[in-house]
Design a protein around this motif. Structure first.
Motif, PDB file in Angstrom:
ATOM      1  N   ASP A   1     -13.108 -25.928   8.720  1.00  0.00           N
ATOM      2  CA  ASP A   1     -13.671 -25.074   7.684  1.00  0.00           C
ATOM      3  C   ASP A   1     -13.044 -25.390   6.330  1.00  0.00           C
ATOM      4  OD1 ASP A   1     -15.155 -23.847   9.644  1.00  0.00           O
ATOM      5  OD2 ASP A   1     -13.802 -22.142   9.857  1.00  0.00           O
ATOM      6  N   LYS A   2     -11.905 -26.052   6.332  1.00  0.00           N
ATOM      7  CA  LYS A   2     -11.177 -26.336   5.097  1.00  0.00           C
ATOM      8  C   LYS A   2     -11.165 -27.836   4.849  1.00  0.00           C
ATOM      9  CE  LYS A   2      -8.260 -22.332   5.748  1.00  0.00           C
ATOM     10  NZ  LYS A   2      -6.918 -21.833   5.946  1.00  0.00           N
ATOM     11  N   PRO A   3     -11.527 -28.269   3.642  1.00  0.00           N
ATOM     12  CA  PRO A   3     -11.498 -29.703   3.339  1.00  0.00           C
ATOM     13  C   PRO A   3     -10.090 -30.274   3.482  1.00  0.00           C
ATOM     14  CG  PRO A   3     -12.551 -28.441   1.560  1.00  0.00           C
ATOM     15  CD  PRO A   3     -11.971 -27.453   2.531  1.00  0.00           C
ATOM     16  N   GLY A   4     -10.015 -31.493   3.994  1.00  0.00           N
ATOM     17  CA  GLY A   4      -8.725 -32.169   4.115  1.00  0.00           C
ATOM     18  C   GLY A   4      -7.946 -31.806   5.361  1.00  0.00           C
ATOM     19  N   GLN A   5      -8.474 -30.922   6.191  1.00  0.00           N
ATOM     20  CA  GLN A   5      -7.784 -30.540   7.417  1.00  0.00           C
ATOM     21  C   GLN A   5      -8.599 -31.019   8.612  1.00  0.00           C
ATOM     22  OE1 GLN A   5      -6.924 -26.378   7.502  1.00  0.00           O
ATOM     23  NE2 GLN A   5      -5.430 -26.511   5.851  1.00  0.00           N
ATOM     24  N   PRO A   6      -7.921 -31.404   9.680  1.00  0.00           N
ATOM     25  CA  PRO A   6      -8.656 -31.881  10.855  1.00  0.00           C
ATOM     26  C   PRO A   6      -9.455 -30.760  11.501  1.00  0.00           C
ATOM     27  CG  PRO A   6      -6.313 -31.723  11.325  1.00  0.00           C
ATOM     28  CD  PRO A   6      -6.493 -31.425   9.868  1.00  0.00           C
ATOM     29  N   ALA A   7     -10.463 -31.147  12.239  1.00  0.00           N
ATOM     30  CA  ALA A   7     -11.281 -30.182  12.952  1.00  0.00           C
ATOM     31  C   ALA A   7     -10.438 -29.454  13.982  1.00  0.00           C
ATOM     32  CB  ALA A   7     -12.447 -30.895  13.626  1.00  0.00           C
ATOM     33  N   LYS A   8     -10.851 -28.249  14.313  1.00  0.00           N
ATOM     34  CA  LYS A   8     -10.131 -27.483  15.322  1.00  0.00           C
ATOM     35  C   LYS A   8     -10.104 -28.281  16.617  1.00  0.00           C
ATOM     36  CE  LYS A   8     -10.952 -22.904  13.547  1.00  0.00           C
ATOM     37  NZ  LYS A   8     -11.557 -21.608  13.742  1.00  0.00           N
ATOM     38  N   GLY A   9      -8.921 -28.350  17.244  1.00  0.00           N
ATOM     39  CA  GLY A   9      -8.772 -29.070  18.490  1.00  0.00           C
ATOM     40  C   GLY A   9      -8.524 -30.563  18.303  1.00  0.00           C
ATOM     41  N   ALA A  10      -8.702 -31.060  17.078  1.00  0.00           N
ATOM     42  CA  ALA A  10      -8.462 -32.491  16.835  1.00  0.00           C
ATOM     43  C   ALA A  10      -6.963 -32.734  16.732  1.00  0.00           C
ATOM     44  CB  ALA A  10      -9.146 -32.927  15.544  1.00  0.00           C
ATOM     45  N   ARG A  11      -6.550 -33.869  17.209  1.00  0.00           N
ATOM     46  CA  ARG A  11      -5.128 -34.233  17.139  1.00  0.00           C
ATOM     47  C   ARG A  11      -4.889 -35.065  15.907  1.00  0.00           C
ATOM     48  NH1 ARG A  11      -2.784 -35.867  22.959  1.00  0.00           N
ATOM     49  NH2 ARG A  11      -2.200 -33.756  23.480  1.00  0.00           N
ATOM     50  N   GLY A  12      -3.774 -34.812  15.256  1.00  0.00           N
ATOM     51  CA  GLY A  12      -3.384 -35.622  14.113  1.00  0.00           C
ATOM     52  C   GLY A  12      -2.726 -36.901  14.589  1.00  0.00           C
ATOM     53  N   PRO A  13      -2.241 -37.678  13.647  1.00  0.00           N
ATOM     54  CA  PRO A  13      -1.563 -38.916  14.043  1.00  0.00           C
ATOM     55  C   PRO A  13      -0.332 -38.612  14.897  1.00  0.00           C
ATOM     56  CG  PRO A  13      -1.472 -38.580  11.650  1.00  0.00           C
ATOM     57  CD  PRO A  13      -2.252 -37.455  12.238  1.00  0.00           C
ATOM     58  N   ALA A  14      -0.057 -39.494  15.822  1.00  0.00           N
ATOM     59  CA  ALA A  14       1.100 -39.304  16.702  1.00  0.00           C
ATOM     60  C   ALA A  14       2.387 -39.391  15.886  1.00  0.00           C
ATOM     61  CB  ALA A  14       1.103 -40.366  17.791  1.00  0.00           C
ATOM     62  N   ALA A  15       3.304 -38.511  16.186  1.00  0.00           N
ATOM     63  CA  ALA A  15       4.605 -38.531  15.510  1.00  0.00           C
ATOM     64  C   ALA A  15       5.385 -39.746  15.986  1.00  0.00           C
ATOM     65  CB  ALA A  15       5.374 -37.250  15.825  1.00  0.00           C
ATOM     66  N   PRO A  16       6.193 -40.333  15.101  1.00  0.00           N
ATOM     67  CA  PRO A  16       7.003 -41.473  15.548  1.00  0.00           C
ATOM     68  C   PRO A  16       7.983 -41.027  16.628  1.00  0.00           C
ATOM     69  CG  PRO A  16       7.589 -40.804  13.304  1.00  0.00           C
ATOM     70  CD  PRO A  16       6.424 -39.967  13.727  1.00  0.00           C
ATOM     71  N   ALA A  17       8.310 -41.937  17.502  1.00  0.00           N
ATOM     72  CA  ALA A  17       9.256 -41.629  18.571  1.00  0.00           C
ATOM     73  C   ALA A  17      10.614 -41.270  17.979  1.00  0.00           C
ATOM     74  CB  ALA A  17       9.389 -42.828  19.503  1.00  0.00           C
ATOM     75  N   ALA A  18      11.260 -40.293  18.574  1.00  0.00           N
ATOM     76  CA  ALA A  18      12.595 -39.900  18.126  1.00  0.00           C
ATOM     77  C   ALA A  18      13.572 -41.037  18.407  1.00  0.00           C
ATOM     78  CB  ALA A  18      13.038 -38.631  18.859  1.00  0.00           C
ATOM     79  N   PRO A  19      14.619 -41.143  17.605  1.00  0.00           N
ATOM     80  CA  PRO A  19      15.611 -42.192  17.883  1.00  0.00           C
ATOM     81  C   PRO A  19      16.166 -42.020  19.299  1.00  0.00           C
ATOM     82  CG  PRO A  19      16.083 -41.094  15.800  1.00  0.00           C
ATOM     83  CD  PRO A  19      14.984 -40.320  16.474  1.00  0.00           C
ATOM     84  N   SER A  20      16.443 -43.109  19.920  1.00  0.00           N
ATOM     85  CA  SER A  20      17.021 -43.056  21.257  1.00  0.00           C
ATOM     86  C   SER A  20      18.269 -43.916  21.272  1.00  0.00           C
ATOM     87  CB  SER A  20      16.028 -43.577  22.301  1.00  0.00           C
ATOM     88  OG  SER A  20      15.888 -44.985  22.200  1.00  0.00           O
ATOM     89  N   PHE A  21      19.118 -43.701  22.263  1.00  0.00           N
ATOM     90  CA  PHE A  21      20.319 -44.515  22.395  1.00  0.00           C
ATOM     91  C   PHE A  21      19.925 -45.976  22.542  1.00  0.00           C
ATOM     92  CE2 PHE A  21      23.514 -46.754  24.842  1.00  0.00           C
ATOM     93  CZ  PHE A  21      24.660 -46.466  24.116  1.00  0.00           C
ATOM     94  N   ARG A  22      18.964 -46.253  23.406  1.00  0.00           N
ATOM     95  CA  ARG A  22      18.568 -47.635  23.698  1.00  0.00           C
ATOM     96  C   ARG A  22      18.025 -48.342  22.449  1.00  0.00           C
ATOM     97  NH1 ARG A  22      17.818 -50.039  28.464  1.00  0.00           N
ATOM     98  NH2 ARG A  22      17.842 -48.053  29.522  1.00  0.00           N
ATOM     99  N   ARG A  23      17.228 -47.654  21.647  1.00  0.00           N
ATOM    100  CA  ARG A  23      16.601 -48.295  20.490  1.00  0.00           C
ATOM    101  C   ARG A  23      17.443 -48.237  19.224  1.00  0.00           C
ATOM    102  NH1 ARG A  23      12.396 -45.060  21.961  1.00  0.00           N
ATOM    103  NH2 ARG A  23      12.564 -43.971  19.994  1.00  0.00           N
ATOM    104  N   ALA A  24      18.158 -47.137  19.005  1.00  0.00           N
ATOM    105  CA  ALA A  24      18.830 -46.945  17.714  1.00  0.00           C
ATOM    106  C   ALA A  24      20.336 -47.150  17.756  1.00  0.00           C
ATOM    107  CB  ALA A  24      18.523 -45.532  17.188  1.00  0.00           C
ATOM    108  N   VAL A  25      20.995 -46.700  18.804  1.00  0.00           N
ATOM    109  CA  VAL A  25      22.460 -46.727  18.840  1.00  0.00           C
ATOM    110  C   VAL A  25      22.998 -47.975  19.531  1.00  0.00           C
ATOM    111  CG1 VAL A  25      24.508 -45.478  19.631  1.00  0.00           C
ATOM    112  CG2 VAL A  25      22.517 -44.209  18.793  1.00  0.00           C
ATOM    113  N   HIS A  26      22.457 -48.282  20.687  1.00  0.00           N
ATOM    114  CA  HIS A  26      22.975 -49.403  21.473  1.00  0.00           C
ATOM    115  C   HIS A  26      22.984 -50.727  20.694  1.00  0.00           C
ATOM    116  CE1 HIS A  26      23.081 -52.232  25.015  1.00  0.00           C
ATOM    117  NE2 HIS A  26      24.170 -51.502  25.170  1.00  0.00           N
TER     118      HIS A  26
END
Length: 87
Positions: free
Chosen positions: A3-28
């Motif tokens: 109903d509002k311009p610039g907002q996704p339709a009800k029930g629509a999913r937005g872009p996936a959030a980036p994965a949170a840092p993990s030990f394997r990817r960020a720390v190790h």
């Protein structure tokens, strides 16, 4: 449609959030690049309590003993890495 311009339709999913840092990817990778040369069996710090093998699972277990997730400022790992205590 929404109903509002610039907002996704009800029930629509937005872009996936980036994965949170993990030990394997960020720390190790940082530990391997900066610590493993000394903190490995047979290396200069091979007799220390922190030994890194290169295996992320095993190294996580080794590092977790020196990290305090409830009180990061009190973490022995952070104190040594930051130079707050002798290394």
């Amino acid at each position: 449609a929404s109903d509002k311009p610039g907002q996704p339709a009800k029930g629509a999913r937005g872009p996936a959030a980036p994965a949170a840092p993990s030990f394997r990817r960020a720390v190790h990778p940082l530990l391997i690049a900066t610590c493993k040369a000394c903190h490995a069996p047979g290396a200069p710090a091979g007799a220390s309590r922190l030994l890194l093998s290169g295996d992320a699972g095993a190294d996580h277990a080794a590092v977790a003993r020196f990290a305090d997730v409830r009180n990061p400022e009190g973490s022995a790992l952070l104190a040594k890495a930051s130079g707050a205590t002798l290394h």
